[in-house]
Design a protein around this motif. Structure first.
Motif, PDB file in Angstrom:
ATOM      1  N   LEU A   2       0.826  -1.210   0.000  1.00 47.52           N
ATOM      2  CA  LEU A   2       0.000   0.000   0.000  1.00 47.52           C
ATOM      3  C   LEU A   2       0.859   1.258   0.000  1.00 47.52           C
ATOM      4  CD1 LEU A   2      -2.794  -1.076   2.527  1.00 47.52           C
ATOM      5  CD2 LEU A   2      -3.003  -0.818   0.047  1.00 47.52           C
ATOM      6  N   THR A   3       1.975   1.216   0.711  1.00 41.46           N
ATOM      7  CA  THR A   3       2.876   2.373   0.716  1.00 41.46           C
ATOM      8  C   THR A   3       3.413   2.637  -0.684  1.00 41.46           C
ATOM      9  OG1 THR A   3       3.512   1.903   3.014  1.00 41.46           O
ATOM     10  CG2 THR A   3       4.968   3.328   1.729  1.00 41.46           C
ATOM     11  N   LEU A   4       3.833   1.571  -1.363  1.00 46.64           N
ATOM     12  CA  LEU A   4       4.369   1.724  -2.717  1.00 46.64           C
ATOM     13  C   LEU A   4       3.289   2.200  -3.683  1.00 46.64           C
ATOM     14  CD1 LEU A   4       6.957   1.437  -4.310  1.00 46.64           C
ATOM     15  CD2 LEU A   4       6.375  -0.952  -4.748  1.00 46.64           C
ATOM     16  N   ALA A   5       2.078   1.695  -3.537  1.00 43.08           N
ATOM     17  CA  ALA A   5       0.982   2.137  -4.389  1.00 43.08           C
ATOM     18  C   ALA A   5       0.662   3.607  -4.150  1.00 43.08           C
ATOM     19  CB  ALA A   5      -0.255   1.275  -4.141  1.00 43.08           C
ATOM     20  N   GLY A   6       0.687   4.044  -2.899  1.00 41.09           N
ATOM     21  CA  GLY A   6       0.438   5.445  -2.590  1.00 41.09           C
ATOM     22  C   GLY A   6       1.493   6.354  -3.175  1.00 41.09           C
ATOM     23  N   VAL A   7       2.743   5.922  -3.140  1.00 42.31           N
ATOM     24  CA  VAL A   7       3.831   6.718  -3.708  1.00 42.31           C
ATOM     25  C   VAL A   7       3.651   6.855  -5.223  1.00 42.31           C
ATOM     26  CG1 VAL A   7       6.308   6.744  -4.150  1.00 42.31           C
ATOM     27  CG2 VAL A   7       5.459   6.197  -1.870  1.00 42.31           C
ATOM     28  N   ARG A   8       3.306   5.757  -5.866  1.00 45.40           N
ATOM     29  CA  ARG A   8       3.126   5.804  -7.322  1.00 45.40           C
ATOM     30  C   ARG A   8       1.973   6.727  -7.711  1.00 45.40           C
ATOM     31  NH1 ARG A   8       3.901  -0.721  -7.863  1.00 45.40           N
ATOM     32  NH2 ARG A   8       6.177  -0.722  -8.118  1.00 45.40           N
ATOM     33  N   ALA A   9       0.965   6.806  -6.869  1.00 45.18           N
ATOM     34  CA  ALA A   9      -0.193   7.646  -7.183  1.00 45.18           C
ATOM     35  C   ALA A   9       0.111   9.130  -7.059  1.00 45.18           C
ATOM     36  CB  ALA A   9      -1.362   7.282  -6.275  1.00 45.18           C
ATOM     37  N   THR A  10       1.209   9.510  -6.406  1.00 45.74           N
ATOM     38  CA  THR A  10       1.532  10.929  -6.226  1.00 45.74           C
ATOM     39  C   THR A  10       2.214  11.530  -7.440  1.00 45.74           C
ATOM     40  OG1 THR A  10       3.682  10.420  -5.219  1.00 45.74           O
ATOM     41  CG2 THR A  10       1.779  10.593  -3.735  1.00 45.74           C
ATOM     42  N   GLY A  11       2.625  10.707  -8.414  1.00 53.80           N
ATOM     43  CA  GLY A  11       3.343  11.233  -9.569  1.00 53.80           C
ATOM     44  C   GLY A  11       4.752  11.668  -9.235  1.00 53.80           C
ATOM     45  N   MET A  12       5.420  10.939  -8.377  1.00 53.30           N
ATOM     46  CA  MET A  12       6.774  11.273  -7.951  1.00 53.30           C
ATOM     47  C   MET A  12       7.745  11.211  -9.129  1.00 53.30           C
ATOM     48  SD  MET A  12       8.876   9.482  -4.818  1.00 53.30           S
ATOM     49  CE  MET A  12       7.591   9.928  -3.637  1.00 53.30           C
ATOM     50  N   LEU A  13       8.804  11.989  -9.080  1.00 52.11           N
ATOM     51  CA  LEU A  13       9.830  11.972 -10.116  1.00 52.11           C
ATOM     52  C   LEU A  13      10.408  10.571 -10.286  1.00 52.11           C
ATOM     53  CD1 LEU A  13      11.762  15.290  -9.333  1.00 52.11           C
ATOM     54  CD2 LEU A  13      10.134  14.870 -11.200  1.00 52.11           C
ATOM     55  N   PRO A  14      10.747  10.162 -11.498  1.00 48.85           N
ATOM     56  CA  PRO A  14      11.244   8.794 -11.728  1.00 48.85           C
ATOM     57  C   PRO A  14      12.448   8.431 -10.865  1.00 48.85           C
ATOM     58  CG  PRO A  14      10.721   9.856 -13.814  1.00 48.85           C
ATOM     59  CD  PRO A  14      10.576  10.907 -12.767  1.00 48.85           C
ATOM     60  N   ALA A  15      13.375   9.362 -10.686  1.00 41.13           N
ATOM     61  CA  ALA A  15      14.559   9.051  -9.873  1.00 41.13           C
ATOM     62  C   ALA A  15      14.175   8.779  -8.426  1.00 41.13           C
ATOM     63  CB  ALA A  15      15.556  10.202  -9.952  1.00 41.13           C
ATOM     64  N   ASP A  16      13.278   9.612  -7.878  1.00 42.57           N
ATOM     65  CA  ASP A  16      12.825   9.389  -6.500  1.00 42.57           C
ATOM     66  C   ASP A  16      12.024   8.095  -6.397  1.00 42.57           C
ATOM     67  OD1 ASP A  16      13.992  11.732  -5.638  1.00 42.57           O
ATOM     68  OD2 ASP A  16      12.196  12.934  -6.011  1.00 42.57           O
ATOM     69  N   LEU A  17      11.188   7.830  -7.398  1.00 43.15           N
ATOM     70  CA  LEU A  17      10.391   6.606  -7.378  1.00 43.15           C
ATOM     71  C   LEU A  17      11.280   5.372  -7.427  1.00 43.15           C
ATOM     72  CD1 LEU A  17       7.631   5.249  -7.419  1.00 43.15           C
ATOM     73  CD2 LEU A  17       7.608   5.520  -9.913  1.00 43.15           C
ATOM     74  N   ALA A  18      12.354   5.450  -8.178  1.00 43.90           N
ATOM     75  CA  ALA A  18      13.270   4.315  -8.247  1.00 43.90           C
ATOM     76  C   ALA A  18      13.894   4.028  -6.881  1.00 43.90           C
ATOM     77  CB  ALA A  18      14.358   4.597  -9.291  1.00 43.90           C
ATOM     78  N   MET A  19      14.248   5.073  -6.128  1.00 42.91           N
ATOM     79  CA  MET A  19      14.809   4.861  -4.787  1.00 42.91           C
ATOM     80  C   MET A  19      13.780   4.240  -3.851  1.00 42.91           C
ATOM     81  SD  MET A  19      17.255   8.171  -4.061  1.00 42.91           S
ATOM     82  CE  MET A  19      15.936   9.361  -4.245  1.00 42.91           C
ATOM     83  N   VAL A  20      12.534   4.700  -3.964  1.00 41.86           N
ATOM     84  CA  VAL A  20      11.484   4.145  -3.110  1.00 41.86           C
ATOM     85  C   VAL A  20      11.226   2.682  -3.463  1.00 41.86           C
ATOM     86  CG1 VAL A  20       9.033   4.298  -2.528  1.00 41.86           C
ATOM     87  CG2 VAL A  20      10.400   6.384  -2.712  1.00 41.86           C
TER      88      VAL A  20
END
Length: 469
Positions: free
Chosen positions: A434-452
């Motif tokens: 759920l945490t990962l799904a919530g992060v993806r829904a925020t439209g985070m920058l690709p570099a930040d999303l990769a770290m998450v």
């Protein structure tokens, strides 16, 4: 029902009351100690009364025995009156300043962190002692002024000397209090105190002096639908369940009775709603209902007397306030998450009390509302993961904390694959997803999303666990 009690078996009622009374007394004494510990009035009043008694005793000793004070301490009456008057005025003025500082501290803590952390400021013994010293010094000096004879050759030496001692102690206490009040505003100390209180309760699980004693052996819960018409005991007041005694609840009913507790410690109950349901109804329902109601302590606020979940609630509130747009303090949120990890680790490794127990007299206690490990996981992370989603600097420590807890569960159960272990690990895995799904829904920058995503992969890096056959 009242008529039944008047003509019922008074011997049976007395037996039940005798069995329940010790447990209820312990609950009430613990509740009283908790209220007094948070009182800004109790300790200062005791110190004020003690200072008045000491003032009268020293006055008598001065009058009877201190006829030649030259060897001790000598003041003329005029000097003593001036000195005592200055001290009394300074102390009452300082007391007002201290109360102002305390109010400001409470306002800052409530606005910056959470209203629920204020109890730590109320329980500060140093602050209570300081208020008591200021009031005691003021009262002592006023009483001493009344005993100074202006026509005498000297002032009462012991009385004046003790007034000076109280003044010195008050000055030292003020310096200590200013140091503590500035340090206690630091978020690290606040969350550390909450975590330690929570860990102290966890260390007693599954049974302990505050959590409660074991009433019997775990059993499979019976099918209450086949037990016939129940007796429902309702709550008599609104409020939060601060304490309850399982032993007292069981002792309040006859043998071979099934009792289901419809609430738990930390839950809010409304007057008139079910508190306890029992099958079959006892011969003396009024007595059993009254004794059960006495075994559940309800108050206006949650406390840390038995409520482990309240510790998690306080930590979560501080983290949520830090993530709010008004405060915007991700560093504090990270510190809270790390503290939650230190609380959750022993909690997930501890054994929760069974939700169905049978004592030696055949009485069965059902506690379906009690929290288990999966619910503690939800309460610890559900809100934090939602509000932390836009902040990669907060989400990554959150995922690593979940991974640490997952690893400790895998290693802490000594390799035993139990249903409870599987459910706990599944709850942690669900929070990671759920945490990962919530992060993806925020439209985070690709570099930040990769770290998450890398942090999430590391959190789920433990070996797979299969459900036992």
């Amino acid at each position: 029902m009242a008529e039944f009690v008047r003509h019922g078996d008074s011997g049976t009622a007395a037996h039940y009351e005798h069995e329940v009374a010790p447990h209820v007394r312990r609950l009430r004494s613990r509740a009283l100690r908790d209220r007094l510990a948070e009182s800004l009035l109790f300790l200062p009043i005791l110190m004020l009364a003690a200072s008045m008694i000491i003032a009268m005793l020293l006055a008598e000793i001065d009058e009877r025995y201190m006829t030649d004070p030259g060897k001790v301490m000598s003041f003329t009456p005029d000097v003593a009156i001036t000195l005592l008057g200055i001290i009394a005025g300074a102390m009452i003025t300082t007391a007002g300043v201290v109360f102002s500082l305390l109010v400001v501290s409470l306002q800052l803590a409530s606005g910056q962190f959470s209203p629920r952390v204020l109890r730590g400021f109320w329980r500060d013994r140093h602050g209570q002692v300081l208020v008591g010293l200021l009031l005691s010094t003021f009262a002592f000096c006023v009483l001493a002024l009344a005993r100074v004879d202006t026509a005498a050759d000297h002032a009462p030496p012991l009385t004046v000397g003790f007034a000076l001692l109280l003044t010195l102690l008050s000055v030292i206490a003020i310096v200590v209090y200013l140091d503590r009040i500035s340090r206690n505003q630091y978020v690290g100390r606040i969350v550390q105190r909450v975590a330690r209180e929570t860990q102290s309760l966890i260390s007693e699980m599954p049974y302990g002096p505050r959590i409660g004693v074991k009433i019997g052996e775990p059993v499979d819960p019976p099918d209450v639908g086949t037990l016939g018409r129940p007796l429902i005991v309702t709550a008599v007041t609104d409020g939060w369940v601060q304490q309850l005694s399982r032993r007292a609840i069981v002792a309040a009913v006859p043998p071979d009775t099934v009792v289901r507790l419809e609430t738990r410690v930390g839950a809010f109950v409304t007057a008139g709603t079910p508190l306890v349901t029992m099958w079959p109804p006892p011969d003396d329902p009024a007595t059993s209902a009254r004794l059960i109601a006495e075994a559940v302590i309800i108050g206006v606020a949650r406390t840390m007397q038995q409520d482990i979940d309240f510790g998690l609630r306080q930590l979560t509130d501080v983290g949520l306030r830090a993530l709010s747009q008004a405060v915007n303090d991700p560093t504090t949120a990270v510190e809270v998450i790390l503290r939650i990890g230190t609380v959750m680790r022993p909690l997930l490794l501890a054994e929760c009390p069974a939700q169905a127990m049978r004592d030696q007299d055949g009485r069965v206690l059902l506690t379906p509302c009690d929290l288990d490990h999966t619910e503690y996981v939800k309460h610890a992370f559900n809100q934090l993961r939602h509000y932390a989603a836009p902040h990669p600097s907060v989400v990554i420590p959150l995922l690593r904390t979940m991974g640490m807890l997952r690893d400790c569960c895998l290693s802490g159960y000594r390799g035993e694959v139990t249903p409870g272990r599987v459910r706990t690990l599944a709850a942690l895995d669900k929070q990671i997803e759920l945490t990962l799904a919530g992060v993806r829904a925020t439209g985070m920058l690709p570099a930040d999303l990769a770290m998450v995503e890398a942090a999430a992969a590391g959190a789920r890096g433990g070996p797979p666990v299969t459900r036992p056959a």
